[in-house]
Write a protein that holds these residues in place. Structure first.
Motif, PDB file in Angstrom:
ATOM      1  N   GLU A   2       0.803  -1.227   0.000  1.00  0.00           N
ATOM      2  CA  GLU A   2       0.000   0.000   0.000  1.00  0.00           C
ATOM      3  C   GLU A   2       0.832   1.271   0.000  1.00  0.00           C
ATOM      4  O   GLU A   2       0.407   2.303  -0.521  1.00  0.00           O
ATOM      5  CB  GLU A   2      -0.908   0.010   1.235  1.00  0.00           C
ATOM      6  CG  GLU A   2      -0.127   0.112   2.554  1.00  0.00           C
ATOM      7  CD  GLU A   2      -1.017   0.162   3.786  1.00  0.00           C
ATOM      8  OE1 GLU A   2      -0.531   0.651   4.823  1.00  0.00           O
ATOM      9  OE2 GLU A   2      -2.170  -0.275   3.716  1.00  0.00           O
ATOM     10  N   GLY A   3       2.035   1.224   0.576  1.00  0.00           N
ATOM     11  CA  GLY A   3       2.798   2.448   0.804  1.00  0.00           C
ATOM     12  C   GLY A   3       3.508   2.965  -0.438  1.00  0.00           C
ATOM     13  O   GLY A   3       4.070   2.204  -1.226  1.00  0.00           O
ATOM     14  N   ASP A   4       3.484   4.283  -0.609  1.00  0.00           N
ATOM     15  CA  ASP A   4       4.147   4.969  -1.718  1.00  0.00           C
ATOM     16  C   ASP A   4       5.459   5.573  -1.211  1.00  0.00           C
ATOM     17  O   ASP A   4       5.434   6.494  -0.391  1.00  0.00           O
ATOM     18  CB  ASP A   4       3.234   6.069  -2.256  1.00  0.00           C
ATOM     19  CG  ASP A   4       3.820   6.802  -3.457  1.00  0.00           C
ATOM     20  OD1 ASP A   4       5.033   6.663  -3.709  1.00  0.00           O
ATOM     21  OD2 ASP A   4       3.072   7.526  -4.127  1.00  0.00           O
ATOM     22  N   PRO A   5       6.620   5.086  -1.670  1.00  0.00           N
ATOM     23  CA  PRO A   5       7.898   5.609  -1.188  1.00  0.00           C
ATOM     24  C   PRO A   5       8.088   7.098  -1.418  1.00  0.00           C
ATOM     25  O   PRO A   5       8.765   7.762  -0.626  1.00  0.00           O
ATOM     26  CB  PRO A   5       8.935   4.794  -1.987  1.00  0.00           C
ATOM     27  CG  PRO A   5       8.224   3.560  -2.394  1.00  0.00           C
ATOM     28  CD  PRO A   5       6.802   3.966  -2.617  1.00  0.00           C
ATOM     29  N   VAL A   6       7.511   7.639  -2.468  1.00  0.00           N
ATOM     30  CA  VAL A   6       7.646   9.075  -2.756  1.00  0.00           C
ATOM     31  C   VAL A   6       6.920   9.894  -1.690  1.00  0.00           C
ATOM     32  O   VAL A   6       7.459  10.881  -1.166  1.00  0.00           O
ATOM     33  CB  VAL A   6       7.110   9.407  -4.162  1.00  0.00           C
ATOM     34  CG1 VAL A   6       7.131  10.919  -4.400  1.00  0.00           C
ATOM     35  CG2 VAL A   6       7.935   8.683  -5.232  1.00  0.00           C
ATOM     36  N   LYS A   7       5.699   9.488  -1.364  1.00  0.00           N
ATOM     37  CA  LYS A   7       4.940  10.200  -0.332  1.00  0.00           C
ATOM     38  C   LYS A   7       5.636  10.066   1.027  1.00  0.00           C
ATOM     39  O   LYS A   7       5.668  11.019   1.818  1.00  0.00           O
ATOM     40  CB  LYS A   7       3.518   9.658  -0.263  1.00  0.00           C
ATOM     41  CG  LYS A   7       2.662  10.017  -1.474  1.00  0.00           C
ATOM     42  CD  LYS A   7       1.236   9.491  -1.312  1.00  0.00           C
ATOM     43  CE  LYS A   7       0.388   9.880  -2.510  1.00  0.00           C
ATOM     44  NZ  LYS A   7      -1.010   9.368  -2.388  1.00  0.00           N
ATOM     45  N   THR A  21      -1.329   0.470   7.595  1.00  0.00           N
ATOM     46  CA  THR A  21      -1.016  -0.772   8.306  1.00  0.00           C
ATOM     47  C   THR A  21      -0.186  -0.505   9.551  1.00  0.00           C
ATOM     48  O   THR A  21      -0.393  -1.129  10.603  1.00  0.00           O
ATOM     49  CB  THR A  21      -0.270  -1.756   7.379  1.00  0.00           C
ATOM     50  OG1 THR A  21      -1.125  -2.103   6.287  1.00  0.00           O
ATOM     51  CG2 THR A  21       0.128  -3.019   8.119  1.00  0.00           C
ATOM     52  N   ALA A  22       0.760   0.429   9.443  1.00  0.00           N
ATOM     53  CA  ALA A  22       1.585   0.774  10.603  1.00  0.00           C
ATOM     54  C   ALA A  22       0.721   1.318  11.735  1.00  0.00           C
ATOM     55  O   ALA A  22       0.921   0.966  12.907  1.00  0.00           O
ATOM     56  CB  ALA A  22       2.650   1.796  10.207  1.00  0.00           C
ATOM     57  N   LEU A  23      -0.234   2.159  11.418  1.00  0.00           N
ATOM     58  CA  LEU A  23      -1.119   2.706  12.440  1.00  0.00           C
ATOM     59  C   LEU A  23      -1.902   1.593  13.130  1.00  0.00           C
ATOM     60  O   LEU A  23      -2.051   1.578  14.355  1.00  0.00           O
ATOM     61  CB  LEU A  23      -2.090   3.710  11.823  1.00  0.00           C
ATOM     62  CG  LEU A  23      -1.496   5.027  11.327  1.00  0.00           C
ATOM     63  CD1 LEU A  23      -2.580   5.858  10.635  1.00  0.00           C
ATOM     64  CD2 LEU A  23      -0.884   5.824  12.471  1.00  0.00           C
ATOM     65  N   ILE A  24      -2.398   0.646  12.336  1.00  0.00           N
ATOM     66  CA  ILE A  24      -3.201  -0.449  12.883  1.00  0.00           C
ATOM     67  C   ILE A  24      -2.364  -1.360  13.767  1.00  0.00           C
ATOM     68  O   ILE A  24      -2.748  -1.678  14.905  1.00  0.00           O
ATOM     69  CB  ILE A  24      -3.850  -1.263  11.742  1.00  0.00           C
ATOM     70  CG1 ILE A  24      -4.895  -0.413  11.008  1.00  0.00           C
ATOM     71  CG2 ILE A  24      -4.498  -2.535  12.287  1.00  0.00           C
ATOM     72  CD1 ILE A  24      -5.420  -1.055   9.733  1.00  0.00           C
ATOM     73  N   THR A  25      -1.193  -1.787  13.277  1.00  0.00           N
ATOM     74  CA  THR A  25      -0.401  -2.756  14.033  1.00  0.00           C
ATOM     75  C   THR A  25       0.202  -2.143  15.294  1.00  0.00           C
ATOM     76  O   THR A  25       0.262  -2.807  16.338  1.00  0.00           O
ATOM     77  CB  THR A  25       0.726  -3.348  13.167  1.00  0.00           C
ATOM     78  OG1 THR A  25       1.532  -2.294  12.628  1.00  0.00           O
ATOM     79  CG2 THR A  25       0.160  -4.161  12.024  1.00  0.00           C
ATOM     80  N   ILE A  26       0.629  -0.895  15.211  1.00  0.00           N
ATOM     81  CA  ILE A  26       1.183  -0.253  16.406  1.00  0.00           C
ATOM     82  C   ILE A  26       0.096  -0.059  17.455  1.00  0.00           C
ATOM     83  O   ILE A  26       0.328  -0.251  18.659  1.00  0.00           O
ATOM     84  CB  ILE A  26       1.864   1.079  16.039  1.00  0.00           C
ATOM     85  CG1 ILE A  26       3.106   0.813  15.187  1.00  0.00           C
ATOM     86  CG2 ILE A  26       2.252   1.856  17.295  1.00  0.00           C
ATOM     87  CD1 ILE A  26       3.759   2.057  14.616  1.00  0.00           C
ATOM     88  N   GLN A  27      -1.110   0.297  17.009  1.00  0.00           N
ATOM     89  CA  GLN A  27      -2.221   0.437  17.956  1.00  0.00           C
ATOM     90  C   GLN A  27      -2.561  -0.912  18.589  1.00  0.00           C
ATOM     91  O   GLN A  27      -2.874  -0.983  19.791  1.00  0.00           O
ATOM     92  CB  GLN A  27      -3.447   1.004  17.256  1.00  0.00           C
ATOM     93  CG  GLN A  27      -4.589   1.357  18.207  1.00  0.00           C
ATOM     94  CD  GLN A  27      -4.207   2.421  19.215  1.00  0.00           C
ATOM     95  OE1 GLN A  27      -3.820   3.522  18.843  1.00  0.00           O
ATOM     96  NE2 GLN A  27      -4.298   2.100  20.505  1.00  0.00           N
ATOM     97  N   MET A  28      -2.479  -1.988  17.791  1.00  0.00           N
ATOM     98  CA  MET A  28      -2.715  -3.327  18.338  1.00  0.00           C
ATOM     99  C   MET A  28      -1.720  -3.644  19.450  1.00  0.00           C
ATOM    100  O   MET A  28      -2.090  -4.222  20.480  1.00  0.00           O
ATOM    101  CB  MET A  28      -2.603  -4.372  17.225  1.00  0.00           C
ATOM    102  CG  MET A  28      -3.752  -4.383  16.245  1.00  0.00           C
ATOM    103  SD  MET A  28      -3.430  -5.483  14.827  1.00  0.00           S
ATOM    104  CE  MET A  28      -3.300  -7.077  15.641  1.00  0.00           C
ATOM    105  N   LYS A  29      -0.464  -3.256  19.244  1.00  0.00           N
ATOM    106  CA  LYS A  29       0.560  -3.497  20.268  1.00  0.00           C
ATOM    107  C   LYS A  29       0.249  -2.691  21.530  1.00  0.00           C
ATOM    108  O   LYS A  29       0.327  -3.224  22.655  1.00  0.00           O
ATOM    109  CB  LYS A  29       1.936  -3.125  19.720  1.00  0.00           C
ATOM    110  CG  LYS A  29       3.074  -3.193  20.740  1.00  0.00           C
ATOM    111  CD  LYS A  29       3.256  -4.605  21.315  1.00  0.00           C
ATOM    112  CE  LYS A  29       4.468  -4.668  22.254  1.00  0.00           C
ATOM    113  NZ  LYS A  29       5.737  -4.746  21.539  1.00  0.00           N
ATOM    114  N   LEU A  30      -0.097  -1.442  21.357  1.00  0.00           N
ATOM    115  CA  LEU A  30      -0.415  -0.598  22.508  1.00  0.00           C
ATOM    116  C   LEU A  30      -1.611  -1.151  23.282  1.00  0.00           C
ATOM    117  O   LEU A  30      -1.605  -1.173  24.519  1.00  0.00           O
ATOM    118  CB  LEU A  30      -0.701   0.835  22.050  1.00  0.00           C
ATOM    119  CG  LEU A  30       0.460   1.592  21.413  1.00  0.00           C
ATOM    120  CD1 LEU A  30      -0.004   2.955  20.893  1.00  0.00           C
ATOM    121  CD2 LEU A  30       1.597   1.770  22.408  1.00  0.00           C
ATOM    122  N   ASP A  31      -2.624  -1.611  22.551  1.00  0.00           N
ATOM    123  CA  ASP A  31      -3.809  -2.174  23.205  1.00  0.00           C
ATOM    124  C   ASP A  31      -3.457  -3.451  23.964  1.00  0.00           C
ATOM    125  O   ASP A  31      -3.960  -3.694  25.064  1.00  0.00           O
ATOM    126  CB  ASP A  31      -4.887  -2.476  22.158  1.00  0.00           C
ATOM    127  CG  ASP A  31      -5.480  -1.219  21.538  1.00  0.00           C
ATOM    128  OD1 ASP A  31      -5.302  -0.127  22.115  1.00  0.00           O
ATOM    129  OD2 ASP A  31      -6.113  -1.337  20.471  1.00  0.00           O
TER     130      ASP A  31
END
Length: 276
Positions: free
Chosen positions: A220-225, A248-258
């Motif tokens: 999903e990630g765009d290296p330019v952005k 995906t990073a937002l989702i997985t990091i939030q999963m870890k925090l939870d």
């Protein structure tokens, strides 16, 4: 001067290449490293304005010191160090040999640590600087089949978090960039696989191995952005210690925090009562 001098490791492809191009486009001076002499020669022959390339294998600690001395002597300073070079690796913990573990840690941890240490005296003398550590959402949350890579990025996160506190009085900033899946060669040619496989892990690490190889070039990630986001962070007045990139990073990091919060809640009473 409003422009900055950047040192970016591993600019042959992926996020490193995209960031190098974005830095040049902005008008800053970009110094990049390659692992092959032919790549260095081809890059320098292009005579791109405000750029220079050097040969560097970040697992060669002696070469690191030589390169930093050469760069600071030739260009005067390094405003931004981007520790981008590294490798991926997939394999269950039991499947992985110690030699394979060391091959992951050499660039992802030890090489990055050494390069950071080599740059720090110069940044302290100039009383400014920004160190960008290209980590991963896998530096916060571990995944079955990715444990050795996770361990290398957890280690990177640990020393960088401490480093940020140590160098803050000197005007030096540290940021951990934590991308999710991005369209780079990370899941392709840049991905190492354990030579040993154990059938018992086919439903855990094996699934991850197959899935990761299957998404190469489709992430999903765009290296330019992502590159533009990193540049904007460097030029912001108060850059943060961490910067996740991608949904995906937002989702997985939030999963870890939870998950951590849930464990804290479960054991809160026991923890308090264990104090004498």
């Amino acid at each position: 001067m409003n422009t900055k001098i950047w040192l970016i490791t591993g600019i042959s492809s992926g996020l490193g290449k995209a960031l190098a191009e974005a830095v040049v486009k902005k008008g800053d001076f970009m110094i990049g490293t390659f692992r092959k002499k032919s790549q260095v020669d081809n890059f320098n022959k292009k005579n791109i304005k405000n750029t220079a390339a050097f040969l560097l294998d970040i697992t060669d600690q002696k070469k690191i010191e030589e390169i930093i001395e050469t760069i600071t002597s030739q260009f005067g300073k390094i405003d931004v160090l981007v520790n981008n070079a590294g490798i991926g690796f997939v394999g269950a913990i039991e499947e992985t040999s110690l030699d394979e573990v060391r091959n992951v840690f050499e660039p992802n941890f030890f090489g990055t640590l050494k390069l950071t240490q080599a740059v720090l005296p110069h940044m302290r003398n100039q009383k400014s600087g920004h160190i960008i550590q290209i980590s991963s959402h896998g530096g916060i949350k571990a995944f079955a089949g990715f444990g050795i890579y996770n361990a290398s990025k957890f280690a990177l996160e640990g020393f960088s978090e401490a480093l940020a506190q140590e160098v803050s009085p000197f005007g030096i900033k540290v940021t951990l960039v934590e991308p999710g899946p991005f369209r780079t060669k990370f899941a392709g040619n840049g991905l190492g696989l354990s030579q040993n496989t154990i059938d018992a892990y086919s439903d855990t690490a094996g699934v991850f191995r197959t899935k990761l190889k299957g998404v190469d070039g489709k992430q999903e990630g765009d290296p330019v952005k992502a590159s533009n986001a990193i540049i904007n962070l460097v030029y912001s007045e108060q850059p943060t210690l961490r910067m996740p990139l991608g949904k995906t990073a937002l989702i997985t990091i939030q999963m870890k925090l939870d998950s951590v919060q849930s464990d804290l809640n479960t054991h809160q009473k026991i923890a308090k009562n264990s104090v004498y």
